[in-house]
Write a protein that holds these residues in place. Structure first.
Motif, PDB file in Angstrom:
ATOM      1  N   SER A   1     -36.373   4.731  -7.313  1.00 33.51           N
ATOM      2  CA  SER A   1     -36.390   6.129  -7.742  1.00 33.51           C
ATOM      3  C   SER A   1     -36.442   6.295  -9.257  1.00 33.51           C
ATOM      4  O   SER A   1     -37.008   7.276  -9.753  1.00 33.51           O
ATOM      5  CB  SER A   1     -35.176   6.873  -7.175  1.00 33.51           C
ATOM      6  N   THR A   2     -35.877   5.348 -10.020  1.00 34.77           N
ATOM      7  CA  THR A   2     -35.901   5.491 -11.475  1.00 34.77           C
ATOM      8  C   THR A   2     -37.314   5.320 -12.014  1.00 34.77           C
ATOM      9  O   THR A   2     -37.775   6.093 -12.871  1.00 34.77           O
ATOM     10  CB  THR A   2     -34.942   4.483 -12.134  1.00 34.77           C
ATOM     11  N   SER A   3     -38.034   4.312 -11.533  1.00 35.18           N
ATOM     12  CA  SER A   3     -39.434   4.150 -11.934  1.00 35.18           C
ATOM     13  C   SER A   3     -40.258   5.362 -11.540  1.00 35.18           C
ATOM     14  O   SER A   3     -41.094   5.853 -12.315  1.00 35.18           O
ATOM     15  CB  SER A   3     -40.024   2.886 -11.303  1.00 35.18           C
ATOM     16  N   LEU A   4     -40.035   5.869 -10.346  1.00 37.74           N
ATOM     17  CA  LEU A   4     -40.762   7.042  -9.876  1.00 37.74           C
ATOM     18  C   LEU A   4     -40.457   8.253 -10.756  1.00 37.74           C
ATOM     19  O   LEU A   4     -41.355   9.051 -11.072  1.00 37.74           O
ATOM     20  CB  LEU A   4     -40.383   7.326  -8.420  1.00 37.74           C
ATOM     21  N   ALA A   5     -39.196   8.387 -11.193  1.00 37.62           N
ATOM     22  CA  ALA A   5     -38.814   9.504 -12.052  1.00 37.62           C
ATOM     23  C   ALA A   5     -39.520   9.434 -13.404  1.00 37.62           C
ATOM     24  O   ALA A   5     -39.984  10.451 -13.931  1.00 37.62           O
ATOM     25  CB  ALA A   5     -37.302   9.518 -12.255  1.00 37.62           C
ATOM     26  N   VAL A   6     -39.609   8.233 -13.982  1.00 33.94           N
ATOM     27  CA  VAL A   6     -40.282   8.061 -15.269  1.00 33.94           C
ATOM     28  C   VAL A   6     -41.760   8.417 -15.137  1.00 33.94           C
ATOM     29  O   VAL A   6     -42.320   9.158 -15.961  1.00 33.94           O
ATOM     30  CB  VAL A   6     -40.111   6.619 -15.791  1.00 33.94           C
ATOM     31  N   VAL A   7     -42.400   7.901 -14.097  1.00 36.12           N
ATOM     32  CA  VAL A   7     -43.828   8.176 -13.894  1.00 36.12           C
ATOM     33  C   VAL A   7     -44.059   9.661 -13.630  1.00 36.12           C
ATOM     34  O   VAL A   7     -44.965  10.286 -14.199  1.00 36.12           O
ATOM     35  CB  VAL A   7     -44.382   7.321 -12.735  1.00 36.12           C
ATOM     36  N   GLY A   8     -43.221  10.248 -12.773  1.00 35.45           N
ATOM     37  CA  GLY A   8     -43.379  11.658 -12.443  1.00 35.45           C
ATOM     38  C   GLY A   8     -43.243  12.561 -13.658  1.00 35.45           C
ATOM     39  O   GLY A   8     -44.026  13.503 -13.846  1.00 35.45           O
ATOM     40  N   ALA A   9     -42.251  12.278 -14.512  1.00 29.28           N
ATOM     41  CA  ALA A   9     -42.045  13.084 -15.712  1.00 29.28           C
ATOM     42  C   ALA A   9     -43.232  12.957 -16.666  1.00 29.28           C
ATOM     43  O   ALA A   9     -43.693  13.945 -17.255  1.00 29.28           O
ATOM     44  CB  ALA A   9     -40.749  12.664 -16.402  1.00 29.28           C
ATOM     45  N   TYR A  10     -43.719  11.736 -16.818  1.00 29.99           N
ATOM     46  CA  TYR A  10     -44.870  11.490 -17.691  1.00 29.99           C
ATOM     47  C   TYR A  10     -46.100  12.255 -17.199  1.00 29.99           C
ATOM     48  O   TYR A  10     -46.820  12.888 -17.983  1.00 29.99           O
ATOM     49  CB  TYR A  10     -45.150   9.989 -17.723  1.00 29.99           C
ATOM     50  N   VAL A  11     -46.329  12.211 -15.898  1.00 23.57           N
ATOM     51  CA  VAL A  11     -47.505  12.885 -15.335  1.00 23.57           C
ATOM     52  C   VAL A  11     -47.372  14.399 -15.448  1.00 23.57           C
ATOM     53  O   VAL A  11     -48.339  15.095 -15.800  1.00 23.57           O
ATOM     54  CB  VAL A  11     -47.721  12.449 -13.873  1.00 23.57           C
ATOM     55  N   LEU A  12     -46.186  14.938 -15.161  1.00 23.21           N
ATOM     56  CA  LEU A  12     -45.992  16.383 -15.251  1.00 23.21           C
ATOM     57  C   LEU A  12     -46.277  16.879 -16.669  1.00 23.21           C
ATOM     58  O   LEU A  12     -46.996  17.868 -16.871  1.00 23.21           O
ATOM     59  CB  LEU A  12     -44.569  16.750 -14.840  1.00 23.21           C
ATOM     60  N   ALA A  13     -45.726  16.190 -17.666  1.00 23.14           N
ATOM     61  CA  ALA A  13     -45.975  16.582 -19.052  1.00 23.14           C
ATOM     62  C   ALA A  13     -47.460  16.487 -19.388  1.00 23.14           C
ATOM     63  O   ALA A  13     -48.031  17.376 -20.030  1.00 23.14           O
ATOM     64  CB  ALA A  13     -45.155  15.705 -19.999  1.00 23.14           C
ATOM     65  N   GLY A  14     -48.101  15.399 -18.943  1.00 27.91           N
ATOM     66  CA  GLY A  14     -49.516  15.208 -19.235  1.00 27.91           C
ATOM     67  C   GLY A  14     -50.389  16.270 -18.600  1.00 27.91           C
ATOM     68  O   GLY A  14     -51.344  16.761 -19.228  1.00 27.91           O
ATOM     69  N   GLU A  15     -50.089  16.655 -17.369  1.00 24.62           N
ATOM     70  CA  GLU A  15     -50.897  17.675 -16.693  1.00 24.62           C
ATOM     71  C   GLU A  15     -50.698  19.046 -17.329  1.00 24.62           C
ATOM     72  O   GLU A  15     -51.635  19.844 -17.403  1.00 24.62           O
ATOM     73  CB  GLU A  15     -50.572  17.706 -15.198  1.00 24.62           C
ATOM     74  N   LEU A  16     -49.476  19.329 -17.805  1.00 17.32           N
ATOM     75  CA  LEU A  16     -49.261  20.580 -18.516  1.00 17.32           C
ATOM     76  C   LEU A  16     -50.072  20.611 -19.812  1.00 17.32           C
ATOM     77  O   LEU A  16     -50.645  21.638 -20.187  1.00 17.32           O
ATOM     78  CB  LEU A  16     -47.771  20.771 -18.815  1.00 17.32           C
TER      79      LEU A  16
END
Length: 413
Positions: free
Chosen positions: A302-317
């Motif tokens: 879940s920690t790796s998934l959280a890092v990737v998810g946050a990075y992608v959300l910021a990038g898509e915004l």
């Protein structure tokens, strides 16, 4: 554009890091009165998460705080011969790049990397969210009301933002058959580079130290016949349940559940629960990390998934110029497969980590021999036959949003 993030653990600061570098104004609100230093436990960062950490210029800091666990030794109930595996060999079966780090240490590194660019508000929490055509009116438990353009819940498995916007946790949570407890104890076993423990049918216990820890952690995982009845803030009841589940177990367990549990400086107990949401965005609000797609604590990466998810959300915004009606669906599309595969992997991992039958226990012992004696590429191939998706993290690729960075905040590649 003003964005409010709830939660300052892992996903929140990663999101704050990238959003500020794309030119957004970020506020992070955290319920705890200060940066959490409550003991914590070891978490794993696999290749895609470490690649993002690299882009943040934080790889050296993360590597310097790795736990340094090199050996895993355990006894099996009814068998006096210990099994030992080299952690490096085991992790190379799963990932080409991996770091184990204490969650508190990771949180501190991420906070230090963002505190000068984002506003942090500690000791407060969101009380209500009212959305209109122009933004979100936010009231807080302590602070004055404020308006934001977007709100992101990065506040963990028991997310307050998710409850306010999507409804009670019970609508989305699925117990996947196990429980997890972690406590901080004196390092009376003198552990620095290893984890040692005892495993049996439906229960396991381990103790580990760390290169930078003065104390140690004891971790318990168990699989009861049915879901347990307790409140997630009732620590006395949680300790009672833990003692019941591990009654009669040998090795260090009597001491751990006696004097050490009574005086533990930090104690965590929770179900291994998986969140299953079809969408984790609604209007001007979205979720990141465990708040939106926790695959299960300790079993799903879940920690790796959280890092990737946050990075992608910021990038898509950034890619959508702040238009959430485009960014939020793109974010969910981009990480949706990773989320679904992590869920499937977590269910299998919970079964493998806590063998439910004597036969499964024998399979675990055979797996140790496999890792120790067979070359890594062969072990990967053979293990994948019985552990579908073992290398799921390394199979994830992320987009490069570098072109959206503001000129003054270019970061190392």
């Amino acid at each position: 554009m003003r964005i409010l993030i709830s939660g300052a653990s892992v996903a929140g600061p990663v999101l704050a890091y990238w959003l500020t570098r794309y030119g957004f104004a970020v506020t992070v609100v955290e319920r705890a009165p200060a940066l959490r230093k409550a003991g914590g436990h070891a978490v794993d960062l696999f290749r895609p998460a470490m690649d993002i950490v690299d882009r943040m210029g934080l790889a050296e800091a993360v590597q310097s705080r790795k736990t340094g666990t090199e050996w895993l030794s355990f006894l099996v109930e009814g068998d006096d011969r210990p099994r030992t595996v080299e952690v490096g060999r085991l992790m190379r079966v799963m990932s080409d790049r991996h770091v184990e780090i204490m969650r508190d240490d990771l949180g501190e590194i991420l906070y230090e990397a963002t505190r000068h660019d984002a506003e942090y508000v500690f000791g407060d929490s969101i009380a209500s969210l009212t959305e209109d055509a122009d933004g979100v009116e936010v009231t807080f438990e302590r602070g004055r009301p404020r308006r934001f353009d977007l709100v992101i819940g990065a506040d963990g498995l028991h997310s307050n933002v998710r409850r306010l916007v999507f409804g009670p946790e019970s609508r989305y949570s699925t117990w996947i058959g196990a429980y997890l407890a972690v406590m901080s104890i004196p390092n009376y076993l003198g552990l620095r580079d290893r984890m040692t423990g005892l495993t049996g049918v439906n229960r396991m216990v381990g103790v580990y130290g760390g290169a930078h820890l003065d104390d140690a952690r004891a971790i318990f995982m168990f699989r009861p016949e049915a879901e347990l009845d307790y409140h997630h803030r009732d620590v006395a009841r949680q300790k009672e349940l833990l003692r019941e589940q591990f009654a009669g177990m040998g090795w260090e367990v009597p001491r751990l559940l006696g004097e050490e549990l009574d005086r533990a400086t930090a104690f965590y107990f929770d179900s291994v629960t998986q969140l299953r949401m079809d969408t984790w965005s609604r209007g001007r609000v979205s979720l990141a990390g465990d708040a939106g797609y926790c695959p299960g604590p300790a079993v799903g990466g879940s920690t790796s998934l959280a890092v990737v998810g946050a990075y992608v959300l910021a990038g898509e915004l950034a890619e959508a110029g702040g238009d959430h009606t485009r960014a939020f669906p793109a974010y969910e599309q981009e990480i949706g497969d990773y989320v679904r595969r992590s869920r499937a992997f977590a269910v299998g991992a919970a079964k493998r980590l806590i063998p439910a039958t004597p036969g499964a226990l024998r399979t675990m012992k055979q797996s140790v021999w496999l890792v120790n004696h067979i070359p890594t590429p062969v072990a990967r191939a053979l293990t994948s036959l019985g552990a579908r998706g073992l290398r799921l993290h390394d199979e994830i690729t992320t987009k490069d949003y570098q072109s959206h960075l503001t000129p003054r905040t270019s970061v190392p590649r």
